[in-house]
Design a protein around this motif. Structure first.
Motif, PDB file in Angstrom:
ATOM      1  N   LEU A 256       0.830  -1.199   0.000  1.00 48.03           N
ATOM      2  CA  LEU A 256       0.000   0.000   0.000  1.00 48.03           C
ATOM      3  C   LEU A 256       0.868   1.254   0.000  1.00 48.03           C
ATOM      4  N   SER A 257       1.924   1.217   0.804  1.00 44.12           N
ATOM      5  CA  SER A 257       2.846   2.356   0.864  1.00 44.12           C
ATOM      6  C   SER A 257       3.518   2.575  -0.489  1.00 44.12           C
ATOM      7  N   ALA A 258       3.948   1.482  -1.118  1.00 39.20           N
ATOM      8  CA  ALA A 258       4.618   1.606  -2.418  1.00 39.20           C
ATOM      9  C   ALA A 258       3.665   2.133  -3.480  1.00 39.20           C
ATOM     10  N   THR A 259       2.405   1.662  -3.443  1.00 38.90           N
ATOM     11  CA  THR A 259       1.427   2.103  -4.435  1.00 38.90           C
ATOM     12  C   THR A 259       1.131   3.588  -4.307  1.00 38.90           C
ATOM     13  N   LEU A 260       1.029   4.070  -3.066  1.00 40.00           N
ATOM     14  CA  LEU A 260       0.690   5.478  -2.841  1.00 40.00           C
ATOM     15  C   LEU A 260       1.920   6.380  -2.778  1.00 40.00           C
ATOM     16  N   GLY A 261       3.124   5.758  -2.821  1.00 37.45           N
ATOM     17  CA  GLY A 261       4.347   6.553  -2.804  1.00 37.45           C
ATOM     18  C   GLY A 261       4.697   7.117  -1.451  1.00 37.45           C
ATOM     19  N   SER A 262       4.376   6.372  -0.392  1.00 39.77           N
ATOM     20  CA  SER A 262       4.637   6.841   0.970  1.00 39.77           C
ATOM     21  C   SER A 262       6.026   6.412   1.430  1.00 39.77           C
ATOM     22  N   SER A 263       6.683   7.282   2.166  1.00 44.23           N
ATOM     23  CA  SER A 263       8.007   6.971   2.706  1.00 44.23           C
ATOM     24  C   SER A 263       7.984   6.806   4.220  1.00 44.23           C
ATOM     25  N   SER A 264       6.838   7.009   4.849  1.00 44.57           N
ATOM     26  CA  SER A 264       6.739   6.857   6.305  1.00 44.57           C
ATOM     27  C   SER A 264       5.306   6.513   6.681  1.00 44.57           C
ATOM     28  N   ARG A 265       5.121   6.021   7.883  1.00 44.20           N
ATOM     29  CA  ARG A 265       3.783   5.639   8.354  1.00 44.20           C
ATOM     30  C   ARG A 265       2.880   6.875   8.467  1.00 44.20           C
ATOM     31  N   ALA A 266       3.446   7.965   8.952  1.00 46.57           N
ATOM     32  CA  ALA A 266       2.668   9.187   9.092  1.00 46.57           C
ATOM     33  C   ALA A 266       2.226   9.708   7.730  1.00 46.57           C
ATOM     34  N   GLN A 267       3.132   9.684   6.769  1.00 44.49           N
ATOM     35  CA  GLN A 267       2.793  10.158   5.423  1.00 44.49           C
ATOM     36  C   GLN A 267       1.758   9.238   4.770  1.00 44.49           C
ATOM     37  N   LEU A 268       1.819   7.943   5.098  1.00 38.45           N
ATOM     38  CA  LEU A 268       0.885   6.991   4.515  1.00 38.45           C
ATOM     39  C   LEU A 268      -0.552   7.361   4.883  1.00 38.45           C
ATOM     40  N   GLY A 269      -0.772   7.732   6.147  1.00 35.11           N
ATOM     41  CA  GLY A 269      -2.112   8.125   6.563  1.00 35.11           C
ATOM     42  C   GLY A 269      -2.630   9.317   5.779  1.00 35.11           C
ATOM     43  N   TYR A 270      -1.753  10.299   5.531  1.00 33.98           N
ATOM     44  CA  TYR A 270      -2.133  11.479   4.758  1.00 33.98           C
ATOM     45  C   TYR A 270      -2.458  11.112   3.314  1.00 33.98           C
ATOM     46  N   LEU A 271      -1.622  10.239   2.723  1.00 37.37           N
ATOM     47  CA  LEU A 271      -1.837   9.850   1.331  1.00 37.37           C
ATOM     48  C   LEU A 271      -3.097   9.005   1.170  1.00 37.37           C
ATOM     49  N   ILE A 272      -3.396   8.185   2.171  1.00 36.29           N
ATOM     50  CA  ILE A 272      -4.630   7.388   2.118  1.00 36.29           C
ATOM     51  C   ILE A 272      -5.838   8.318   2.082  1.00 36.29           C
ATOM     52  N   ALA A 273      -5.831   9.321   2.955  1.00 32.35           N
ATOM     53  CA  ALA A 273      -6.960  10.260   3.001  1.00 32.35           C
ATOM     54  C   ALA A 273      -7.086  11.027   1.688  1.00 32.35           C
ATOM     55  N   ARG A 274      -5.963  11.415   1.104  1.00 34.58           N
ATOM     56  CA  ARG A 274      -5.986  12.208  -0.126  1.00 34.58           C
ATOM     57  C   ARG A 274      -6.355  11.372  -1.351  1.00 34.58           C
ATOM     58  N   SER A 275      -6.060  10.071  -1.301  1.00 32.90           N
ATOM     59  CA  SER A 275      -6.296   9.218  -2.473  1.00 32.90           C
ATOM     60  C   SER A 275      -7.770   8.993  -2.773  1.00 32.90           C
ATOM     61  N   GLY A 276      -8.605   9.099  -1.749  1.00 31.24           N
ATOM     62  CA  GLY A 276     -10.040   8.884  -1.941  1.00 31.24           C
ATOM     63  C   GLY A 276     -10.475   7.437  -1.918  1.00 31.24           C
TER      64      GLY A 276
END
Length: 282
Positions: A256-276
């Motif tokens: 999931l992190s690789a798909t959304l381009g996240s480099s950290s757990r905190a950033q992953l939460g932000y990217l999940i919310a933004r991805s829709g």
């Protein structure tokens, strides 16, 4: 002297006078008869005192224990075996967690076959992860029949077994060393309604689970993990709720992190919310 058939002569202490046997017997019987009369009187008083309660109990069927605490695996299994023997119409079970090995499924298989052969209907809920368990699929094949239905759902409540909608069993501790046997009609009916709600949302075991298409190739399982991540759950909690081991859960998080381009757990939460992706239903 012991039977009071002789007593000292009041005029000469060196002599004993005989007592008529009838008089001696009456002397012995009098206190016994008095005690018998007292006990009879007490028994009549008890009967009168309990009479109102007897009238109340006669108005309905005898009550059973609403909740029984079962401590230890042996006592839990004995209670389940007894309920299985008495079962006549239907068994409802919720089995959270992933797949189980053959040893863990041997006892449920034995119980299941015993009721199926009597024409009892069985409905079982597993989690989606059980679909990838060879032993679980083998169990389903062995117990398959017109009276057996197995469905899966992504998330389930804790373990639940209901027999004939009259008695239910639920765990009382996480280690499952203590269980509760529930016979209160209100409690059992509530649990049956919970089961029916889950059942209507579940998919048959042998049918493919259909998900709405996710953006960027994110799977339905990964969406569920994303939902739990933004709710603040850690890997152990997510794995337990979705019925998978922690290693598998972390592998999904990494994808999931690789798909959304996240480099950290905190950033992953932000990217999940933004991805829709959480705005879609699965």
């Amino acid at each position: 002297m012991e039977f009071a058939l002789l007593h000292p002569d009041p005029d000469d202490p060196n002599w004993l006078r005989p007592v008529p046997p009838s008089a001696a017997l009456a002397q012995h019987l009098h206190p016994i008869e008095r005690e018998i009369q007292e006990r009879r009187r007490h028994s009549l008083q008890l009967t009168e005192s309990f009479e109102p309660f007897m009238d109340i109990s006669a108005q309905g069927p005898p009550l059973t224990h609403a909740i029984t605490v079962l401590e230890g695996v042996n006592r839990i299994n004995a209670a389940l075996d007894h309920a299985t023997t008495e079962c006549r119409t239907e068994v409802l079970t919720v089995q959270p967690g992933g797949g189980r090995n053959e040893d863990q499924l041997s006892k449920p298989l034995e119980r299941g076959l015993s009721v199926v052969h009597r024409g009892v209907r069985i409905r079982t809920l597993y989690q989606h992860t059980a679909r990838h368990s060879p032993s679980t699929l083998a169990y389903a094949e062995r117990i398959a029949g017109d009276n057996v239905e197995i469905r899966t759902l992504e998330e389930l409540i804790e373990r639940l077994i209901v027999f004939d909608r009259t008695v239910a069993f639920i765990p009382a501790q996480d280690d499952r060393q203590v269980a509760l046997e529930l016979r209160h009609p209100g409690l059992v009916e509530y649990l049956v309604k919970v089961f029916e709600q889950l059942w209507t949302r579940a998919a048959p075991l042998l049918e493919e689970v259909k998900y709405d298409p996710m953006p960027q190739g994110i799977s339905g399982v990964q969406r569920s993990i994303a939902q739990l991540l933004v709710e603040g759950h850690v890997d152990d909690s997510i794995a337990r709720r979705l019925g998978m081991n922690v290693r598998t859960c972390r592998a999904h998080v990494a994808k999931l992190s690789a798909t959304l381009g996240s480099s950290s757990r905190a950033q992953l939460g932000y990217l999940i919310a933004r991805s829709g992706i959480l705005d879609r239903n699965t």
